[in-house]
Design a protein around this motif. Structure first.
Motif, PDB file in Angstrom:
ATOM      1  N   HIS A  75       0.806  -1.108   0.041  1.00  0.00           N
ATOM      2  CA  HIS A  75      -0.083  -0.116   0.100  1.00  0.00           C
ATOM      3  C   HIS A  75       0.934   1.146  -0.105  1.00  0.00           C
ATOM      4  N   ARG A  76       1.727   1.401   0.769  1.00  0.00           N
ATOM      5  CA  ARG A  76       2.751   2.360   0.953  1.00  0.00           C
ATOM      6  C   ARG A  76       3.448   2.510  -0.367  1.00  0.00           C
ATOM      7  N   TYR A  80       3.587   5.814  -2.706  1.00  0.00           N
ATOM      8  CA  TYR A  80       4.834   6.290  -3.248  1.00  0.00           C
ATOM      9  C   TYR A  80       5.396   6.488  -4.511  1.00  0.00           C
ATOM     10  N   MET A  81       5.090   5.318  -5.152  1.00  0.00           N
ATOM     11  CA  MET A  81       5.406   5.513  -6.657  1.00  0.00           C
ATOM     12  C   MET A  81       4.227   6.311  -7.334  1.00  0.00           C
ATOM     13  N   TYR A 124       9.017  15.048  -1.476  1.00  0.00           N
ATOM     14  CA  TYR A 124       8.763  15.160   0.097  1.00  0.00           C
ATOM     15  C   TYR A 124       7.403  15.711   0.520  1.00  0.00           C
ATOM     16  N   ASN A 125       7.209  16.776   0.065  1.00  0.00           N
ATOM     17  CA  ASN A 125       5.795  17.290   0.578  1.00  0.00           C
ATOM     18  C   ASN A 125       4.552  16.439  -0.026  1.00  0.00           C
ATOM     19  N   LEU A 126       4.516  15.754  -1.188  1.00  0.00           N
ATOM     20  CA  LEU A 126       3.557  14.935  -1.636  1.00  0.00           C
ATOM     21  C   LEU A 126       3.541  13.626  -0.512  1.00  0.00           C
ATOM     22  N   ASP A 127       4.755  12.956  -0.261  1.00  0.00           N
ATOM     23  CA  ASP A 127       4.936  11.855   0.558  1.00  0.00           C
ATOM     24  C   ASP A 127       4.679  12.031   1.807  1.00  0.00           C
ATOM     25  N   ARG A 128       4.879  13.218   2.371  1.00  0.00           N
ATOM     26  CA  ARG A 128       4.524  13.216   3.833  1.00  0.00           C
ATOM     27  C   ARG A 128       3.012  13.855   4.067  1.00  0.00           C
TER      28      ARG A 128
END
Length: 141
Positions: A75-76, A80-81, A124-128
């Motif tokens: 899921h992560r 992430y992709m 980084y901002n999207l992942d966070r």
């Protein structure tokens, strides 16, 4: 709790490692292949190697994600992709434009570094926000 400065330095170091892994993989593929497909295969292979390395490092050392198991990882990693699709397209476009304009490995790699640097800031901002929003980093203890 990790300081913002330490987090930024760690993220930059991991971005550099992933970039070097990406470019090293590309060089290996380009040195191995003499076909017209060498460049696109090199870009894809480098991107996959950099992506996997960056995910493993980010998950543990940036976002302090302690989730385990296939379901959690799949899921992560899928999220992430997904977050990386736009930033990867921007990186590929920059790298490819530099290659088409100058037709040299140095300029291709310069375009790759510029595209990756910009992409990592956005990523980084999207992942966070979307991938690791429930990680220990964001929990109030």
């Amino acid at each position: 709790m990790i300081s913002s400065t330490h987090l930024i330095l760690r993220y930059v170091a991991f971005a550099i490692l992933a970039t070097l892994a990406n470019l090293f993989t590309q060089r290996l593929v380009l040195d191995w292949s003499n076909s017209a497909w060498g460049f696109p295969i090199a870009v894809i292979a480098g991107t996959l190697v950099g992506l996997l390395l960056k995910y493993v490092l980010d998950k543990r050392w940036i976002f302090a994600d302690v989730s385990t198991g296939f379901k959690a990882h799949s899921h992560r990693f899928s999220l992430y992709m997904l977050m990386g699709v736009t930033t990867t397209l921007a990186f590929w476009a920059t790298e490819t434009a530099f290659w088409w304009i100058w037709r040299s490995d140095v300029m291709r790699e310069t375009g790759a570094v510029l595209g990756l640097a910009l992409g990592y800031v956005v990523k980084y901002n999207l992942d966070r926000r979307f991938v690791f929003s429930d990680s220990l980093l964001d929990q109030k203890v």
